[in-house]
Design an enzyme around this catalytic site. Structure first.
Site, PDB file in Angstrom:
ATOM      1  CD1 TRP A 149      -0.160  -1.516   3.117  1.00 28.20           C
ATOM      2  CD2 TRP A 149       0.605   0.570   3.294  1.00 28.20           C
ATOM      3  NE1 TRP A 149       0.641  -1.470   4.232  1.00 28.20           N
ATOM      4  CE2 TRP A 149       1.123  -0.187   4.365  1.00 28.20           C
ATOM      5  CE3 TRP A 149       0.960   1.923   3.211  1.00 28.20           C
ATOM      6  CZ2 TRP A 149       1.972   0.344   5.343  1.00 28.20           C
ATOM      7  CZ3 TRP A 149       1.800   2.456   4.162  1.00 28.20           C
ATOM      8  CH2 TRP A 149       2.293   1.671   5.215  1.00 28.20           C
ATOM      9  CG  ASN A 150       5.111   1.263   0.844  1.00 25.04           C
ATOM     10  OD1 ASN A 150       4.806   0.542  -0.103  1.00 25.04           O
ATOM     11  ND2 ASN A 150       6.296   1.232   1.414  1.00 25.04           N
ATOM     12  CE  LYS A 173      -3.033  -9.074  -2.366  1.00 22.74           C
ATOM     13  NZ  LYS A 173      -3.907  -8.054  -1.800  1.00 22.74           N
ATOM     14  N   PRO A 174      -3.234  -5.946  -5.681  1.00 27.01           N
ATOM     15  CG  PRO A 174      -4.832  -4.259  -5.940  1.00 27.01           C
ATOM     16  CD  PRO A 174      -4.523  -5.670  -6.345  1.00 27.01           C
ATOM     17  CB  ALA A 175      -1.960  -3.274  -0.342  1.00 27.19           C
ATOM     18  CD  GLU A 248      13.212  -5.380  -4.792  1.00 33.64           C
ATOM     19  OE1 GLU A 248      13.780  -4.945  -3.765  1.00 33.64           O
ATOM     20  OE2 GLU A 248      13.842  -5.673  -5.817  1.00 33.64           O
ATOM     21  CG  LEU A 249      11.356  -9.300   0.998  1.00 33.34           C
ATOM     22  CD1 LEU A 249      11.925 -10.561   1.613  1.00 33.34           C
ATOM     23  CD2 LEU A 249       9.873  -9.475   0.697  1.00 33.34           C
ATOM     24  CB  CYS A 282      11.037  -0.570   1.751  1.00 33.23           C
ATOM     25  SG  CYS A 282      11.170  -0.013   0.050  1.00 33.23           S
ATOM     26  CD  GLU A 382      10.460  -2.291   7.092  1.00 30.55           C
ATOM     27  OE1 GLU A 382       9.712  -3.274   7.126  1.00 30.55           O
ATOM     28  OE2 GLU A 382      10.583  -1.573   6.103  1.00 30.55           O
TER      29      GLU A 382
HETATM   30  P1  NAP Z   1       2.565  -6.981   3.662  1.00 28.85           P
HETATM   31  O1  NAP Z   1       1.665  -7.162   4.797  1.00 28.85           O
HETATM   32  O2  NAP Z   1       3.612  -7.991   3.417  1.00 28.85           O
HETATM   33  O3  NAP Z   1       1.611  -6.828   2.391  1.00 28.85           O
HETATM   34  C1  NAP Z   1       2.099  -6.642   1.103  1.00 28.85           C
HETATM   35  C2  NAP Z   1       1.198  -7.345   0.113  1.00 28.85           C
HETATM   36  O4  NAP Z   1       1.222  -8.739   0.381  1.00 28.85           O
HETATM   37  C3  NAP Z   1      -0.261  -6.927   0.199  1.00 28.85           C
HETATM   38  O5  NAP Z   1      -0.827  -6.923  -1.079  1.00 28.85           O
HETATM   39  C4  NAP Z   1      -0.858  -8.044   1.038  1.00 28.85           C
HETATM   40  O6  NAP Z   1      -2.234  -8.250   0.843  1.00 28.85           O
HETATM   41  C5  NAP Z   1      -0.101  -9.231   0.526  1.00 28.85           C
HETATM   42  N1  NAP Z   1      -0.130 -10.386   1.425  1.00 28.85           N
HETATM   43  C6  NAP Z   1      -0.315 -10.424   2.768  1.00 28.85           C
HETATM   44  N2  NAP Z   1      -0.301 -11.707   3.194  1.00 28.85           N
HETATM   45  C7  NAP Z   1      -0.099 -12.492   2.101  1.00 28.85           C
HETATM   46  C8  NAP Z   1       0.007 -13.890   1.877  1.00 28.85           C
HETATM   47  N3  NAP Z   1      -0.077 -14.773   2.881  1.00 28.85           N
HETATM   48  N4  NAP Z   1       0.199 -14.341   0.610  1.00 28.85           N
HETATM   49  C9  NAP Z   1       0.297 -13.476  -0.417  1.00 28.85           C
HETATM   50  N5  NAP Z   1       0.195 -12.139  -0.266  1.00 28.85           N
HETATM   51  C10 NAP Z   1       0.016 -11.651   0.968  1.00 28.85           C
HETATM   52  O7  NAP Z   1       3.346  -5.603   3.715  1.00 28.85           O
HETATM   53  P2  NAP Z   1       2.755  -4.154   3.998  1.00 28.85           P
HETATM   54  O8  NAP Z   1       2.697  -3.941   5.445  1.00 28.85           O
HETATM   55  O9  NAP Z   1       1.517  -3.933   3.214  1.00 28.85           O
HETATM   56  O10 NAP Z   1       3.874  -3.258   3.305  1.00 28.85           O
HETATM   57  C11 NAP Z   1       4.912  -2.722   3.990  1.00 28.85           C
HETATM   58  C12 NAP Z   1       6.163  -3.565   3.819  1.00 28.85           C
HETATM   59  O11 NAP Z   1       6.569  -3.540   2.456  1.00 28.85           O
HETATM   60  C13 NAP Z   1       7.334  -3.026   4.592  1.00 28.85           C
HETATM   61  O12 NAP Z   1       8.034  -4.082   5.193  1.00 28.85           O
HETATM   62  C14 NAP Z   1       8.186  -2.369   3.518  1.00 28.85           C
HETATM   63  O13 NAP Z   1       9.533  -2.229   3.861  1.00 28.85           O
HETATM   64  C15 NAP Z   1       7.962  -3.266   2.375  1.00 28.85           C
HETATM   65  N6  NAP Z   1       8.287  -2.590   1.121  1.00 28.85           N
HETATM   66  C16 NAP Z   1       9.399  -3.008   0.459  1.00 28.85           C
HETATM   67  C17 NAP Z   1       9.755  -2.384  -0.723  1.00 28.85           C
HETATM   68  C18 NAP Z   1      10.955  -2.835  -1.480  1.00 28.85           C
HETATM   69  O14 NAP Z   1      11.007  -2.570  -2.675  1.00 28.85           O
HETATM   70  N7  NAP Z   1      11.902  -3.524  -0.873  1.00 28.85           N
HETATM   71  C19 NAP Z   1       8.976  -1.341  -1.231  1.00 28.85           C
HETATM   72  C20 NAP Z   1       7.838  -0.943  -0.516  1.00 28.85           C
HETATM   73  C21 NAP Z   1       7.509  -1.605   0.663  1.00 28.85           C
HETATM   74  P3  NAP Z   1      -3.318  -7.696   1.915  1.00 28.85           P
HETATM   75  O15 NAP Z   1      -3.286  -6.234   1.762  1.00 28.85           O
HETATM   76  O16 NAP Z   1      -4.583  -8.316   1.485  1.00 28.85           O
HETATM   77  O17 NAP Z   1      -2.850  -8.164   3.264  1.00 28.85           O
END
Ligand code: NAP
Length: 480
Positions: A149-150, A173-175, A248-249, A282, A382
């Site tokens: 979502w960010n 699949k977006p957030a 990308e985590l 991130c 984080e």
């Molecule tokens: P997240 O909870 O991991 O969610 C990201 C995406 O994954 C969402 O679309 C989410 O769907 C989906 N998801 C959740 N559980 C899943 C599962 N079991 N199987 C498949 N997909 C699943 O992360 P967030 O809190 O939204 O985002 C923040 C994180 O992203 C931070 O850790 C940040 O550092 C990282 N980030 C990394 C980068 C990079 O390029 N390295 C860039 C931006 C952000 P739902 O919304 O339906 O839960």
């Protein structure tokens, strides 16, 4: 109130279950939209649509794929204000930042429209005169892209721009918090004229749709940006079919300021790196290491600048920081600040939930902490919020050691005017990216890469194409 559908096989559709979910504005906590809540069956239908078109899409010419991507880029530029409004409404970031993100997404589509033409192979000198050895690159197949979502526009562009350029159909699949921006991008795909099935969008819970992406044999590649926790789940799950995967985590960026740095520029860079998107990126700096001789001067200047930041609804004029994405995010930031204060940190400014006139919204005041040490949560996890923890150091060796003491390895920053030091520190940091006197290293034409638990694979520039292409080796014996 926006009532929207998802995009599968060239049609705007409801979920087969007819279930929906609400989208909320984090600045007001009002419901602003309703989208389908996709089931596994919906994901399977989208995967089928993509799979059916793989052969024809992979055989289009580079120029054809280039035209679709270029048109998408132009449409995003044309609709930048409108899409940015949607982005600010559902995500909260200030409108100017949102517009910047949409234009940046357009830049990625434009870059990959150009890269479509550069899928070069190689010939290798053979060991015998009658042989010819070739290496060619071919599209992997159906790609499932899961985005956070960010950066709801940018992350889609950086993933599926190269996938489409390479000749792969996609299912995105977006957030759950930010489906409306994704839908606006898909409206641009539709207008750009992509053939039915090449681009598909399913809106719904990751925990429900993720297993379909992992288990469905037709998905050949998963590309994911999000938390390290979900990334590890996907990495484990994709092993069963040896599915290709890019991750990308999370990150925990050190931001190192040496005493010879230009102090004013380093403070300004810290504001950008730490407080952009309310600290929810991130590559945001998470640990700000300042050489002890300049700690007081740096922290005073930073405090003055932080106190001038305007917090509020992203549509208000002059607002620098919007709300956090939701209450859970707010609680995590509060927990980190409280933990640090309980363990001896000193609050310089901010430190609390900001609730102007009793308004709803998940706002946290921009915060600076000093006296921070390694025992605190904020130094390892984080925070994903507008909190700047300052740590002091005395020598180059010491700060490199401290900066590398993290399981993450995404971005890092160094501020110095000494060229030798800039090179030494950059080379010794165990991070995929280093910004030297640069708080904004991400550009479309270059690499985006996380080391250690920050990722697998990479994105951006010409490198991003590799993730959607398989190498093939052809050895040919010539007839006499
Ligand atoms: P997240 O909870 O991991 O969610 C990201 C995406 O994954 C969402 O679309 C989410 O769907 C989906 N998801 C959740 N559980 C899943 C599962 N079991 N199987 C498949 N997909 C699943 O992360 P967030 O809190 O939204 O985002 C923040 C994180 O992203 C931070 O850790 C940040 O550092 C990282 N980030 C990394 C980068 C990079 O390029 N390295 C860039 C931006 C952000 P739902 O919304 O339906 O839960």
């Amino acid at each position: 109130m926006m009532e929207k559908k998802m995009y599968i096989g060239g049609q705007w559709v409801h979920s087969v279950t007819e279930k929906t979910s609400n989208v909320t504005n984090p600045a007001t906590e009002e419901v602003i939209g309703v989208v389908p809540s996709a089931s596994r069956e919906d994901a399977a239908i989208a995967i089928d649509a993509a799979n059916e078109v793989f052969e024809s899409w992979s055989k289009t010419t580079a120029s054809e794929r280039c035209n679709y991507l270029f048109k998408t880029s132009e449409l995003l530029i044309e609709r930048a204000d409108e899409i940015a409004e949607i982005l600010t409404l559902e995500q909260g970031k200030p409108f100017a930042e949102a517009k910047g993100e949409v234009l940046f997404a357009a830049e990625y589509f434009r870059l990959y429209s150009e890269e479509a033409k550069r899928i070069y192979g190689e010939t290798i000198p053979a060991p015998t005169p009658n042989k010819r050895l070739l290496v060619i690159r071919q599209p992997i197949g159906v790609v499932a892209a899961i985005t956070p979502w960010n950066f709801p526009a940018l992350m889609i562009a950086r993933k599926i721009g190269p996938a489409l350029a390479a000749g792969c159909p996609v299912v995105v699949k977006p957030a759950e918090q930010t489906p409306l921006t994704a839908i606006a991008i898909f409206e641009a795909f539709e207008k750009a004229g992509f053939p039915a099935g090449v681009v598909n969008l399913v809106t719904g819970k990751g925990s429900r749709l993720g297993p379909e992406f992992l288990e469905n044999q037709k998905v050949k590649k998963i590309t994911f940006t999000g938390s390290t926790e979900v990334g590890k789940y996907l990495a484990k799950g994709s092993a069963d079919q040896m599915k290709r995967i890019s991750l990308e985590l999370g990150g925990h960026a050190p931001f190192i300021v040496f005493e010879d740095a230009d102090l004013d520029k380093a403070v300004e860079a810290c504001i950008i790196s730490k407080f952009r998107n309310a600290g929810q990126t991130c590559i945001c700096s998470n640990r700000i290491y300042v050489q002890d001789s300049i700690m007081k001067a740096f922290s005073d200047k930073l405090a003055e600048r932080v106190q001038s930041l305007k917090l509020g609804n992203g549509f208000e004029k002059g607002v620098d920081i919007g709300p956090l994405i939701d209450r859970n995010a707010l609680e995590k930031v509060q927990e980190h600040v409280e933990d640090a204060l309980n363990k001896g940190a000193k609050l310089v400014t901010g430190g609390s939930v900001w609730n102007r006139d009793g308004l709803a919204g998940s706002f946290f005041a921009p915060t600076i902490l000093t006296n921070v040490d390694d025992s605190m949560l904020i130094c390892h996890e984080e925070t994903f919020g507008p909190v700047a923890p300052l740590l002091s150091f005395s020598t180059e060796e010491e700060v490199i050691k401290k900066a590398n003491n993290s399981s993450y390895g995404l971005a890092s920053y160094v501020f110095t005017r000494d060229l030798g030091k800039a090179f030494r520190v950059s080379e010794n940091l165990e991070y995929g990216m280093v910004g030297v006197n640069d708080p904004l290293p991400t550009v479309a034409q270059s690499l985006f890469i996380g080391w250690k638990e920050s990722g697998l694979g990479y994105e951006g520039g010409k490198y991003g194409m590799d993730q959607y292409l398989e190498l093939k080796y052809i050895s040919m014996v010539l007839n006499d």
